[in-house]
Design an enzyme around this catalytic site. Structure first.
Site, PDB file in Angstrom:
ATOM      1  N   GLU A  60     -10.392  13.046  -3.551  1.00  0.00           N
ATOM      2  CA  GLU A  60     -11.662  12.343  -3.307  1.00  0.00           C
ATOM      3  C   GLU A  60     -11.979  12.248  -1.814  1.00  0.00           C
ATOM      4  O   GLU A  60     -11.084  12.051  -0.997  1.00  0.00           O
ATOM      5  CB  GLU A  60     -11.600  10.930  -3.907  1.00  0.00           C
ATOM      6  CG  GLU A  60     -11.466  10.942  -5.417  1.00  0.00           C
ATOM      7  CD  GLU A  60     -11.545   9.550  -6.048  1.00  0.00           C
ATOM      8  OE1 GLU A  60     -11.830   8.559  -5.337  1.00  0.00           O
ATOM      9  OE2 GLU A  60     -11.326   9.465  -7.270  1.00  0.00           O
ATOM     10  N   ASP A  92      -7.489  10.739 -12.910  1.00  0.00           N
ATOM     11  CA  ASP A  92      -6.804   9.456 -12.679  1.00  0.00           C
ATOM     12  C   ASP A  92      -7.557   8.316 -13.365  1.00  0.00           C
ATOM     13  O   ASP A  92      -7.081   7.190 -13.426  1.00  0.00           O
ATOM     14  CB  ASP A  92      -6.591   9.192 -11.179  1.00  0.00           C
ATOM     15  CG  ASP A  92      -7.885   9.016 -10.407  1.00  0.00           C
ATOM     16  OD1 ASP A  92      -8.970   9.274 -10.967  1.00  0.00           O
ATOM     17  OD2 ASP A  92      -7.811   8.614  -9.221  1.00  0.00           O
ATOM     18  N   ASP A 131      -5.682  15.502 -10.961  1.00  0.00           N
ATOM     19  CA  ASP A 131      -6.344  14.559 -10.054  1.00  0.00           C
ATOM     20  C   ASP A 131      -5.283  13.862  -9.212  1.00  0.00           C
ATOM     21  O   ASP A 131      -4.453  13.100  -9.757  1.00  0.00           O
ATOM     22  CB  ASP A 131      -7.079  13.521 -10.924  1.00  0.00           C
ATOM     23  CG  ASP A 131      -8.326  12.996 -10.277  1.00  0.00           C
ATOM     24  OD1 ASP A 131      -8.654  13.440  -9.165  1.00  0.00           O
ATOM     25  OD2 ASP A 131      -8.989  12.148 -10.904  1.00  0.00           O
ATOM     26  N   GLU A 140     -20.348  12.411  -8.110  1.00  0.00           N
ATOM     27  CA  GLU A 140     -20.339  11.269  -9.036  1.00  0.00           C
ATOM     28  C   GLU A 140     -21.325  10.188  -8.625  1.00  0.00           C
ATOM     29  O   GLU A 140     -21.321   9.737  -7.473  1.00  0.00           O
ATOM     30  CB  GLU A 140     -18.913  10.687  -9.142  1.00  0.00           C
ATOM     31  CG  GLU A 140     -18.860   9.483 -10.097  1.00  0.00           C
ATOM     32  CD  GLU A 140     -17.469   9.121 -10.583  1.00  0.00           C
ATOM     33  OE1 GLU A 140     -16.494   9.804 -10.241  1.00  0.00           O
ATOM     34  OE2 GLU A 140     -17.385   8.112 -11.327  1.00  0.00           O
ATOM     35  N   LYS A 148      -7.499  17.986  -7.608  1.00  0.00           N
ATOM     36  CA  LYS A 148      -8.763  17.374  -7.156  1.00  0.00           C
ATOM     37  C   LYS A 148      -8.406  16.214  -6.246  1.00  0.00           C
ATOM     38  O   LYS A 148      -7.419  15.504  -6.504  1.00  0.00           O
ATOM     39  CB  LYS A 148      -9.582  16.881  -8.358  1.00  0.00           C
ATOM     40  CG  LYS A 148     -10.859  16.146  -7.933  1.00  0.00           C
ATOM     41  CD  LYS A 148     -11.806  15.913  -9.100  1.00  0.00           C
ATOM     42  CE  LYS A 148     -11.546  14.651  -9.872  1.00  0.00           C
ATOM     43  NZ  LYS A 148     -11.564  13.413  -9.060  1.00  0.00           N
TER      44      LYS A 148
HETATM   45  O1  KIV Z   1     -10.670  10.702 -13.014  1.00  0.00           O
HETATM   46  C1  KIV Z   1     -11.664  11.208 -13.555  1.00  0.00           C
HETATM   47  O2  KIV Z   1     -11.821  11.211 -14.780  1.00  0.00           O
HETATM   48  C2  KIV Z   1     -12.665  11.809 -12.694  1.00  0.00           C
HETATM   49  C3  KIV Z   1     -13.933  12.288 -13.316  1.00  0.00           C
HETATM   50  C4  KIV Z   1     -14.852  11.159 -13.516  1.00  0.00           C
HETATM   51  C5  KIV Z   1     -14.561  13.359 -12.520  1.00  0.00           C
HETATM   52  O3  KIV Z   1     -12.474  11.889 -11.516  1.00  0.00           O
END
Ligand code: KIV
Length: 258
Positions: free
Chosen positions: A115, A44, A83, A183, A113
């Site tokens: 968070e 994202d 994401d 991160e 993914k």
């Molecule tokens: O959105 C993204 O690019 C990420 C990476 C930094 C892991 O979450």
């Protein structure tokens, strides 16, 4: 050869380090796949360099799906991870299953993914994995919480914050996550988490002791106007692209091209 989540798990045991890069369209996906990235994340983060938003908060599920479909068409070998954007999974487990399911069905992603590692998120990870959707976790400086953090600041610097991030990572593994992004946290904390977990950790701004590393590809290529201090620029493509376009404009005006 196609990368699967079981291969990634085996690589952690064997000590083979994982390389992950982001992609946002067909072309960038073709290039990073040809370069041999193990995992391609439709991050994202595309909200900023590609769509011009200030943070990742505004990007929508529809926008992410549009980009992910193009990425999928460009990938032959890498594992494609989608994401989940802000508010596409936090409101309820049902919302998360709907959003993640769309990423797999409509964009051809092989995993998602999300968070955070607080209780509601770990319950969601459990529900997604039970529904057959592999989940990559993400703890530390989670950009969707930028408003809570008051900026893109390093996390895990105090004992309380470090302890919370460590516990979140453990809880994500227990809930079924197949890997976790760490991160912008201190390298020692990333090392402790990587040692404690049996699933791979993938670091960004988290030191050299993770089981893999990820960079935002527009940062790696030097395309973005701004990069975080921990991002390594392997090229200065922004400058070269502007110079090439300027040469074209000059040559057209001077009638040197065609
Ligand atoms: O959105 C993204 O690019 C990420 C990476 C930094 C892991 O979450």
């Amino acid at each position: 050869m196609a990368i699967t989540i079981s291969r990634l798990a085996r690589w952690k045991q064997e000590g083979r380090v994982i390389a992950m890069l982001t992609a946002w369209d067909y072309l960038s996906a073709q290039l990073v796949d040809a370069a041999g990235a193990d995992i391609i994340l439709v991050g994202d983060s595309l909200a900023m360099p590609v769509l011009g938003y200030d943070t990742t908060v505004p990007v929508t599920l529809e926008e992410m799906l549009h980009h992910a479909r193009a990425v999928r068409r460009g990938v032959k070998n890498a594992l494609v991870v989608f994401d989940l954007p802000f508010l596409s999974y936090q409101a309820s487990t049902a919302a998360a299953i709907q959003s993640a399911g769309r990423a797999l069905k409509e964009a051809g992603a092989q995993a998602v993914k999300l968070e955070g590692g607080y209780e509601a998120i770990t319950a969601t990870v459990r529900a997604l994995t039970q529904a057959g959707i592999p989940v990559m976790g993400h703890v530390g400086m989670t950009p969707q919480s930028v408003n809570q953090f008051g900026g893109f600041r390093q996390q895990g610097k105090t004992p309380e914050s470090s302890d919370r991030i460590f516990k979140e990572a453990i809880a994500l593994e227990k809930s079924g996550a197949f890997a976790i992004v760490l991160e912008h946290i201190p390298a020692e904390l990333a090392q402790e988490i990587s040692t404690a977990l049996s699933i791979p950790t993938i670091g960004i701004g988290a030191g050299p002791h993770c089981n893999g590393q990820v960079l935002v590809t527009s940062d790696l290529w030097g395309l973005s106007a701004w990069q975080p201090p921990f991002a390594k620029k392997y090229l200065n493509l922004r400058e070269q692209a502007i110079t090439a376009a300027q040469q074209f404009c000059d040559q057209v005006r001077d009638q040197q091209f065609p």
